[in-house]
Design an enzyme around this catalytic site. Structure first.
Site, PDB file in Angstrom:
ATOM      1  N   GLU A 466       0.813  -1.226   0.000  1.00 40.18           N
ATOM      2  CA  GLU A 466       0.000   0.000   0.000  1.00 40.18           C
ATOM      3  C   GLU A 466       0.841   1.268   0.000  1.00 40.18           C
ATOM      4  O   GLU A 466       0.763   2.080   0.918  1.00 40.18           O
ATOM      5  CB  GLU A 466      -0.959  -0.014   1.187  1.00 40.18           C
ATOM      6  CG  GLU A 466      -1.972  -1.125   1.074  1.00 40.18           C
ATOM      7  CD  GLU A 466      -3.100  -1.047   2.099  1.00 40.18           C
ATOM      8  OE1 GLU A 466      -3.013  -0.228   3.031  1.00 40.18           O
ATOM      9  OE2 GLU A 466      -4.067  -1.810   1.945  1.00 40.18           O
ATOM     10  N   GLU A 543      -4.289  -8.892   0.205  1.00 40.12           N
ATOM     11  CA  GLU A 543      -4.803  -8.613   1.548  1.00 40.12           C
ATOM     12  C   GLU A 543      -6.313  -8.456   1.443  1.00 40.12           C
ATOM     13  O   GLU A 543      -6.800  -7.660   0.633  1.00 40.12           O
ATOM     14  CB  GLU A 543      -4.155  -7.341   2.110  1.00 40.12           C
ATOM     15  CG  GLU A 543      -4.483  -7.103   3.567  1.00 40.12           C
ATOM     16  CD  GLU A 543      -3.735  -5.892   4.130  1.00 40.12           C
ATOM     17  OE1 GLU A 543      -2.505  -5.781   3.925  1.00 40.12           O
ATOM     18  OE2 GLU A 543      -4.402  -5.054   4.753  1.00 40.12           O
TER      19      GLU A 543
END
Ligand code: GAL
Length: 846
Positions: A466, A543
């Protein structure tokens, strides 16, 4: 690599092309420091002689220092003296008296010993929430710096050897001094590092090593611990020795045999040239020699190195897989003038791993859905300083629900976690901490890939998580270049594995353009569209989920900071059922990694203070399952599985509606209350069944049927009051090596021997004999009790003790006593765990 793009490169090397479903050559090899399998002798064992790798964990002294005031930091930085003259650093000499420091053994995490501090000042990045309210950071100078010191002896006979001090990792900013000399520094908290001490040692006498560890800065946004939280080694070698993490074993499977390519580097740190040849012996799990090879002698000049290669083959190799994690080891020996000068043991596995854009993931040519979880590295009672055995415990907890893969979010893992995954058959997505092609970012990545590239469990390298700015933000173009450099470096060091990243976005730009396979974090709206538009790119869920639940709680109660176990989820996440219905029903998706397997300290979502740990875990901080553990068990394992919840202790709710859910992989479920049927429901694939039941004390019973036959029956009974404590050990006998642990579960029973699921009594513990209590926990995200004390309340019926052997063969006596004045009639419990000496104990620095 000019314009053969990184992707075409890996497509051709690992068989990603749509047409290529057959397993291609995959190189797989092993890691160091194994413990467990019969053949995997300890570091420092005879087979590796004359190399000695000695555990340097025992007999240290520790003191907190200070990040702001030199007067409270042993004068460090008071003037200019610390670095001005070599040999002048007094703390690392006999002149310093450390009797005021306290004795401890490593691994050690001082953060877990600190009190919780409620400090919500600042924004998300500056508050103490990330650390789980442990006072670390520049605003907390009194508790953010730690000093470690140890005296040790080096025999005269070691003169002429190369002697390194090796750290598997420390949190964070380490400055190392030996015998008054500044030796070096290391910054990040997750990569291993070492220093050659040979020139600085006092041979035949006493030596002093000192580390100042400064955890004022963190590397992540989650609890990271503080201190030397991984193992330390003292490694002694001949000047002519193998290069660190240079030995690689790669295999190609063809016609029932595995062709091995063996490669390494020999370094000559001596003063004379050396004619060095290599002997390779490949052994199987029983220690039998299955192949041998030699590499002819080369003359290596002083201070130079030589590259060596060899080939060997194994007929009918036993392949590595989660079901059958067969391991081999290559024993590599350096021979000069007929005598062995160095050796190392390189465990490896033989397997193929292929990601296919149309059909998902294939292991050894067979489709295998990745049923994964992301995990941080801390546990109840011990913070980030996990005894090795706890790594295996955690793997087995995850395997119990059918989890077959872990993501090492968001950092290079500790060696014992990787070793446990290799040995126990758990796949891995191995992630580096910093997404950067800066010298330090690349250094972290290279260290990770070189350290673990022989490990059969690892199927994906991840270059980060991220990175908004590099992904879709103002640095997307730079992000593509940074990622390209990192991916290319991975391929150079390990052309056998795909490289990816965990991307929270549409994967249409930035970092994603440079990746071999595409990982989506959350956002179920993106993968279908991406697959349609990029049919040649393999996709998985890097994720997913971020479901939240407090174990044993069935109501989201903002005044108690609890989250209901039925279907809690954060706004950006998906329930287990939502994400697995999506990923589990699309063949082209390789599977994914749920956030998270275990609860972890920090990120106390959704409440913040007084919560100090996350509630994302499928199991709590101790590893006790939450109810949705059984959702995964139902759909991730093949054996019949059935779980009914909640508990049935709802005094005061008589006549009210209680939702009753069943997770099962059977065809249909009948629910009964006190023997009366409440109806039969068909179980939707990848779903669950539920009823609203008017509460009456007694028994709810779920009967699961397959093909009309009752296969499993589960009950929840209204219990009586708690009467008797109970202790149970996961292992009744452990090694008397000062490291091994037994995980003790505490619960409390009613008069009929039924565990009371709502019990929250205060308890205290006594541990004596051949062991000690090193940590306590109960999985309560709101508990502020000390992890290190001898007291801990039950939380919804459960608590956990971690008991460690002290080095003596004998018996550890464990006792649990109720401290609850309101419930004086609860009887105590006791348990004995035996400790025994084994010949496999790791050799250590005395
Ligand atoms: C993700 C992040 C994780 C964790 C998680 C909580 O975006 O990658 O580290 O913060 O959110 O839901």
């Amino acid at each position: 690599m000019a314009d053969i793009t990184r992707r075409t490169f890996i497509l051709s090397s690992a068989g990603l092309l749509g047409s290529c479903l057959l397993p291609r050559a995959i190189w797989a090899a092993g890691i160091g420091a194994p413990r467990g399998p019969a053949w995997a002798a300890s570091p420092g064992d005879e087979a590796l002689a004359p190399r000695e790798q000695l555990l340097f964990d025992f007999g240290w002294r520790f003191s907190l220092g200070n990040g702001a005031d030199p007067n409270k930091d042993f004068g460090y930085g008071f003037g200019q003296g610390d670095f001005s003259k070599t040999g002048s650093f007094k703390i690392a000499t006999s002149a310093f008296n450390d009797s005021g420091w306290h004795a401890l053994d490593l691994p050690h995490d001082w953060a877990v010993e600190l009190p919780f501090v409620h400090d919500d000042s600042g924004d998300d990045d500056t508050r103490l929430t990330s650390h789980g309210y442990k006072p670390l950071g520049r605003r907390f100078p009194d508790t953010s710096v730690g000093w470690y010191r140890r005296e040790f002896e080096i025999p005269e006979s070691d003169r002429g050897r190369r002697i390194w001090i090796e750290f598997d990792g420390a949190m964070r900013n380490v400055a190392l001094f030996v015998n008054g000399c500044f030796i070096g520094q290391h910054d990040d908290g997750y990569t291993p590092f070492r220093f050659d001490l040979s020139d600085f040692l006092n041979y035949g006498g006493k030596n002093y090593v000192v580390l100042r560890v400064d955890a004022s800065f963190g590397d992540g946004w989650f609890y990271e611990g503080a201190g030397i939280y991984r193992h330390v080694w003292l490694t002694k070698m001949d000047p002519v020795h193998l290069g660190r993490w240079e030995s690689v074993v790669r295999s190609t499977i063809k016609d029932q045999s595995a062709a091995l390519e063996l490669a390494t580097i020999v370094q000559n740190d001596g003063e004379q040239p050396a004619d060095a040849s290599l002997e390779w012996t490949i052994i199987d799990a029983e220690g039998r020699t299955v192949a041998q090879a030699t590499s002819p002698a080369q003359s290596i000049a002083a201070n130079a190195s030589g590259h060596y290669q060899a080939t060997a083959s194994i007929s009918n190799p036993a392949l590595w897989s989660p079901d059958e994690p067969h391991l081999y080891a290559a024993i590599v020996k350096v021979v000069v003038g007929g005598s062995v000068r160095d050796g190392e043991r390189v465990p490896f596995g033989i397997r193929t791993a292929v990601f296919d854009p149309d059909h998902g993931f294939f292991l050894n040519g067979k489709p295998l859905k990745i049923q994964g979880t992301c995990n941080h590295q801390d546990h109840a009672g011990v913070g980030a300083a996990l005894p090795d055995r706890l790594q295996s415990f955690r793997v087995s907890v995850l395997q119990g629900m059918g989890c077959n893969a872990v993501r090492t979010s968001h950092n290079m893992p500790t060696p014992e976690w990787v070793e446990a995954c290799d040995r126990m058959g758990m796949l891995m997505m191995c992630e580096t901490r910093h997404m950067s092609s800066s010298p330090s970012g690349l250094q972290q990545l290279e260290t990770m890939v070189k350290r673990y590239r022989n490990s059969p469990s690892i199927i994906i390298w991840s270059i980060g998580n991220e990175e908004w700015i590099l992904q879709e933000g103002e640095m997307a173009k730079e992000g593509e270049r940074i990622a390209a450099t990192m991916v290319e470096r991975c391929h150079e060091l390990d052309p056998t594995r795909v490289v990816s990243a965990a991307v929270n976005g549409n994967n249409e730009q930035g970092v994603s353009n440079s990746l071999d396979i595409i990982g989506f974090n959350y956002h179920l709206e993106f993968p279908d569209k991406f697959h349609a538009e990029h049919p040649k790119r393999a996709v998985f869920g890097s994720e997913t989920s971020s479901a939240i639940a407090t174990r044993g709680e069935y109501k989201t109660d903002k005044t108690k900071y609890t989250v209901s176990s039925y279907d809690g989820v954060v706004p950006w996440g998906e329930s287990p059922e939502q994400w697995w219905t999506f990923y589990g029903s699309r063949d082209w998706l390789a599977g994914g990694f749920a956030w998270t397997g275990f609860d972890y300290r920090g990120e106390p979502t959704p409440y913040g203070w007084p919560s100090i740990s996350s509630q994302f875990g499928i199991v709590d901080l101790c590893g006790f399952p939450k109810d949705y553990y059984y959702y995964y068990k139902a759909w991730w394992t093949k054996a019949p599985s059935l779980h009914v919840f909640p508990h049935w202790n709802w005094a005061g709710k008589e006549g009210q509606q209680i939702p009753v859910w069943v997770y099962t992989n059977l065809d249909e479920v009948e629910l009964l209350l006190n023997g009366k049927s409440l109806g039969i429901k068909q179980v939707p694939r990848l779903g669950h069944v539920q009823w609203d039941v008017t509460y009456a004390p007694g028994v709810i019973e779920a009967r699961g049927r397959r093909n009309g036959q009752t296969v499993l029956v589960e009950r929840r009974e209204t219990t009586g009051p708690a009467r008797k404590l109970r202790l149970a050990a996961d292992r009744a006998e452990i090694d008397a090596d000062g490291q091994d642990v037994s995980m003790i579960t505490v619960d409390v029973l009613d008069d009929h021997g039924r565990p009371v699921p709502t019990a929250n009594h205060a308890l205290s513990f006594r541990v004596s004999g051949a062991g000690k209590l090193i940590g306590v926990g109960n999985g309560d995200p709101n508990s502020h009790e000390s992890d290190k004390g001898s007291k801990r309340a039950l939380f919804n019926g459960l608590a956990q003790l971690i008991v460690q052997s002290t080095g003596q063969a004998g018996a550890i006596h464990i006792e649990a006593v109720s401290e609850d004045s309101a419930a004086p009639s609860i009887s105590s419990a006791s348990l004995v765990v035996k400790t025994k000496k084994t010949s496999a104990a790791v050799k250590r620095v005395s």
